[in-house]
Write an enzyme that holds these catalytic residues in place. Structure first.
Site, PDB file in Angstrom:
ATOM      1  N   CYS A 104     -10.434-105.341  15.051  1.00  0.00           N
ATOM      2  CA  CYS A 104     -11.446-104.971  14.059  1.00  0.00           C
ATOM      3  C   CYS A 104     -11.731-103.477  14.115  1.00  0.00           C
ATOM      4  O   CYS A 104     -11.872-102.830  13.073  1.00  0.00           O
ATOM      5  CB  CYS A 104     -12.727-105.766  14.304  1.00  0.00           C
ATOM      6  SG  CYS A 104     -14.017-105.473  13.076  1.00  0.00           S
ATOM      7  N   CYS A 197     -16.975-113.145  16.225  1.00  0.00           N
ATOM      8  CA  CYS A 197     -17.932-113.239  15.121  1.00  0.00           C
ATOM      9  C   CYS A 197     -17.540-114.252  14.058  1.00  0.00           C
ATOM     10  O   CYS A 197     -18.406-114.853  13.430  1.00  0.00           O
ATOM     11  CB  CYS A 197     -18.157-111.865  14.501  1.00  0.00           C
ATOM     12  SG  CYS A 197     -16.749-111.186  13.601  1.00  0.00           S
TER      13      CYS A 197
END
Length: 360
Positions: A104, A197
């Site tokens: 990410c 997440c």
């Protein structure tokens, strides 16, 4: 410090909120942005664990209001799905163990977000990562070694680092929370997120099973070559794993068994004794070198092979699109797909030299 126009990436947590506040205090023109990343409906349940929840978005907006900066939400879900979530699933299917937070940073926060920020006239992106970035452009460990995040930032290029700010690197987490309280930020006592997440409630195995389905195969003992169990999907295992093996019989030597390797071609999980996990050489690919010129000859340094893993002295050679590390002491549980990050010990904070993705 020269005042510049910066974009503060605000996750809804205490670190990013204090980082944004410090950027304002330093005289910068700051705009806050929250990234809408996950489209898994389970992450939007009230009380869902992880990040990218509705509560996180609200917390980020409230923090921006308290700090007194403009605030926006950017929808990065499509890019995040392709570059992080799909990559995560594909890596496990290939028998590797990815680090989605690292991916990410590489593909979203310091690529897609940074590119859009620059296009909109921002000079830099500020985040709440616990790491230090000096005037010399070198990335260093945080003073709070327990919270240090330089490992997951090791994939960043010099250009990306040159447009980044990490205001928390000289503070401990305790100091950050105390400052948040003093600034009236409601996230001061918000717990840290330790989950992936986009995986609801931390159920990685269930998340992968939904996408890859049941693919039964053999669990083989490396000592005897015998089939000692069955699995419903090799993707559910990672090198070094002991729990959840469900073996049919005790090992001949009576010792615990650990996952030694995953072979997607034969859909086989190989297990063996703990000492069989030890490796002294690591091969990696796609090196990124930021701690000075790429070395033409092998260098002596320290390496970290997983997030929050031990630091090991090593001799590292970078050649073309590869990196090889000769470890000065054996390390157990080295998994393909993770990053190897090289550091140079320094009294002012260990310097990140570069990183690469472990191949074997």
């Amino acid at each position: 410090m020269v005042a510049v126009r910066v974009l503060a990436a605000m996750s809804g947590g205490v670190d990013s909120a204090v980082a944004a506040a410090r950027a304002v205090a330093a005289g910068h023109d700051v705009t806050g942005v929250h990234l809408a990343l996950a489209r898994n409906p389970q992450t939007y349940r009230t009380g869902a664990r992880g990040c990218c929840t509705l509560e996180d978005s609200r917390d980020a907006r409230r923090a921006a209001d308290v700090i007194g900066i403009p605030f926006y939400v950017w929808d990065m879900a499509e890019r995040f799905q392709a570059d992080v979530v799909d990559d995560f699933v594909a890596e496990y299917a290939a028998g590797r163990t990815p680090n989605p937070c690292l991916r990410c940073n590489e593909k979203i926060k310091f690529a897609a977000v940074l590119d859009r920020a620059v296009a909109l006239g921002f000079d830099a992106v500020v985040t709440g990562h616990h790491a230090r970035l000096g005037a010399d452009g070198l990335l260093r460990r945080s003073v709070d070694l327990a919270k240090d995040q330089s490992y997951v930032l090791g994939v960043l290029t010099r250009e990306q680092l040159g447009r980044s700010m990490f205001p928390l690197g000289d503070s401990t987490k305790t100091q950050v929370r105390a400052e948040a309280t003093g600034r009236g930020l409601t996230v001061a006592d918000k717990p840290d997120s330790h989950d992936i997440c986009f995986v609801a409630d931390g159920d990685t195995r269930g998340f992968l099973a939904e996408r890859l389905g049941a693919t039964p195969g053999d669990v083989v003992d490396s000592s005897t070559g015998a089939v000692v169990g069955r699995h419903t999907g090799a993707y559910a295992y990672t090198v070094g794993q002991r729990r959840g093996l469900h073996l049919d019989r005790p090992a001949p030597d009576g010792r615990p068994r650990y996952v030694l390797s995953i072979t997607p071609k034969t859909n086989t999980v190989t297990v063996g004794p703990a000492e069989a996990l030890a490796v002294s050489q690591v091969r990696a690919q796609r090196p990124v070198w930021t701690g000075g010129p790429r070395p033409a000859d092998p260098i002596e340094c320290e390496v970290q092979l997983r997030a929050h893993g031990d630091v090991v002295p090593a001799t590292v050679a970078v050649t073309g699109d590869g990196l090889r590390a000769e470890l000065h002491r054996p390390v157990r549980g080295v998994a393909a797909g993770q990053a190897i990050v090289a550091y140079r010990p320094d009294p002012g904070g260990d310097v990140v030299l570069g990183s690469a993705t472990i191949a074997a």
